[in-house]
Design an enzyme around this catalytic site. Structure first.
Site, PDB file in Angstrom:
ATOM      1  N   GLY A  47      21.850 -48.658 -30.806  1.00 13.81           N
ATOM      2  CA  GLY A  47      23.194 -49.083 -31.195  1.00 13.81           C
ATOM      3  C   GLY A  47      23.384 -50.489 -30.685  1.00 13.81           C
ATOM      4  CD  GLU A  48      25.159 -54.888 -29.062  1.00 16.60           C
ATOM      5  OE1 GLU A  48      24.409 -55.186 -30.003  1.00 16.60           O
ATOM      6  OE2 GLU A  48      25.025 -55.365 -27.919  1.00 16.60           O
ATOM      7  CB  SER A  49      22.690 -52.655 -24.812  1.00 18.90           C
ATOM      8  OG  SER A  49      22.657 -54.050 -24.988  1.00 18.90           O
ATOM      9  CB  CYS A  79      16.819 -49.973 -29.972  1.00 14.14           C
ATOM     10  SG  CYS A  79      17.008 -51.685 -30.496  1.00 14.14           S
ATOM     11  CB  ILE A 141      17.244 -52.603 -35.879  1.00 14.73           C
ATOM     12  CG1 ILE A 141      16.627 -51.728 -36.981  1.00 14.73           C
ATOM     13  CG2 ILE A 141      18.522 -53.278 -36.391  1.00 14.73           C
ATOM     14  CD1 ILE A 141      17.444 -50.486 -37.329  1.00 14.73           C
ATOM     15  NE  ARG A 142      20.574 -59.207 -33.701  1.00 19.73           N
ATOM     16  CZ  ARG A 142      21.517 -59.769 -32.950  1.00 19.73           C
ATOM     17  NH1 ARG A 142      22.646 -59.151 -32.721  1.00 19.73           N
ATOM     18  NH2 ARG A 142      21.331 -60.962 -32.429  1.00 19.73           N
ATOM     19  CG  HIS A 177      15.882 -47.754 -33.966  1.00 26.73           C
ATOM     20  ND1 HIS A 177      17.052 -47.379 -33.345  1.00 26.73           N
ATOM     21  CD2 HIS A 177      15.890 -49.102 -33.988  1.00 26.73           C
ATOM     22  CE1 HIS A 177      17.731 -48.454 -32.989  1.00 26.73           C
ATOM     23  NE2 HIS A 177      17.048 -49.518 -33.369  1.00 26.73           N
ATOM     24  CD  GLU A 179      16.598 -43.754 -33.226  1.00 31.46           C
ATOM     25  OE1 GLU A 179      15.469 -43.693 -32.686  1.00 31.46           O
ATOM     26  OE2 GLU A 179      17.388 -44.709 -33.072  1.00 31.46           O
TER      27      GLU A 179
HETATM   28  N1  GLN Z   1      20.359 -55.722 -29.909  1.00 35.79           N
HETATM   29  C1  GLN Z   1      21.000 -54.507 -29.580  1.00 35.79           C
HETATM   30  C2  GLN Z   1      21.548 -54.484 -28.159  1.00 35.79           C
HETATM   31  O1  GLN Z   1      21.581 -55.435 -27.467  1.00 35.79           O
HETATM   32  C3  GLN Z   1      20.098 -53.323 -29.753  1.00 35.79           C
HETATM   33  C4  GLN Z   1      19.863 -53.064 -31.204  1.00 35.79           C
HETATM   34  C5  GLN Z   1      19.527 -51.645 -31.532  1.00 35.79           C
HETATM   35  O2  GLN Z   1      19.738 -50.724 -30.763  1.00 35.79           O
HETATM   36  N2  GLN Z   1      19.057 -51.483 -32.733  1.00 35.79           N
HETATM   37  O3  GLN Z   1      21.953 -53.464 -27.732  1.00 35.79           O
END
Ligand code: GLN
Length: 198
Positions: A47-49, A79, A141-142, A177, A179
């Protein structure tokens, strides 16, 4: 049956829940401390940390989660989840904290400076050398990468010379990922770790 909590603050909770169910454990979305204390292992989704960190603070979960993980609760992060499990973080936002547990430094959005998202085959070492079942199709993904891995950290996977999957004791983390693809080897490894068979 082994119950594995999926930290349901933000991120791809549903995909991890499905993967855990398919890997032979019972997935339980968890948000409250009492729910987390009741499971045998914990998945921290992608997700987004920064959001996960802020929500964990808002729900007063940061310290309790740190203690549970330090106390031996098995955890798997993908991620953003990998970022949360790192002892040290580079390129976080100002003040960004992690839960820690894995003796490593993770660089956030590391691949993102080259290309945001990509898919690549990664050879995994799930314990005992290159997995004979063949490479793992990994979705990034990023994604972060592991810039420093401590002496007790085992490298589970690399991409282009970068460490992208690690294990230390009962903690597992992937920059990609698993999942999001049907291959269940990574989730199966985590379920075995939670059951204490690997
Ligand atoms: N770049 C995201 C972060 O800093 C991580 C991206 C992801 O979980 N797909 O959390």
């Amino acid at each position: 049956m082994t119950a594995i909590g999926i930290l349901a603050l933000q991120g791809d909770v549903r995909e991890h829940a499905r993967a855990i169910d398919e890997a032979g454990a019972r997935a339980v979305p968890v948000r409250r401390l009492a729910e987390i204390e009741a499971v045998d292992g914990l998945v921290i989704p992608g997700g987004e940390s920064t959001t996960l960190w802020r929500l964990a603070m808002a729900f007063e979960l940061l310290e309790p989660l740190r203690k549970l993980i330090a106390g031996g609760l098995p955890a798997f992060g993908s991620c953003a989840g990998m970022i949360l499990l790192a002892d040290d973080l580079t390129d976080g936002v100002a003040g960004q904290e992690t839960l820690g547990g894995l003796d490593m430094t993770v660089r956030r959005n590391a691949f993102g400076r080259q290309v945001d998202s990509f898919e690549r085959d990664v050879t995994l070492d799930l314990g005992g050398g290159a997995d004979p079942a063949g490479p793992f199709h990994a979705v990034f993904i990023r994604a972060p990468w592991v810039e420093r891995a401590g002496p007790d950290v085992s490298v589970v996977g690399t991409d282009s010379g970068r460490i992208v999957a690690v294990r230390q004791g009962s903690l597992l983390a992937t920059a990609f990922h698993p999942e999001l693809t049907p291959d269940r080897r990574v989730h199966e490894l985590f379920v075995s770790m939670v059951k204490g068979t690997k």
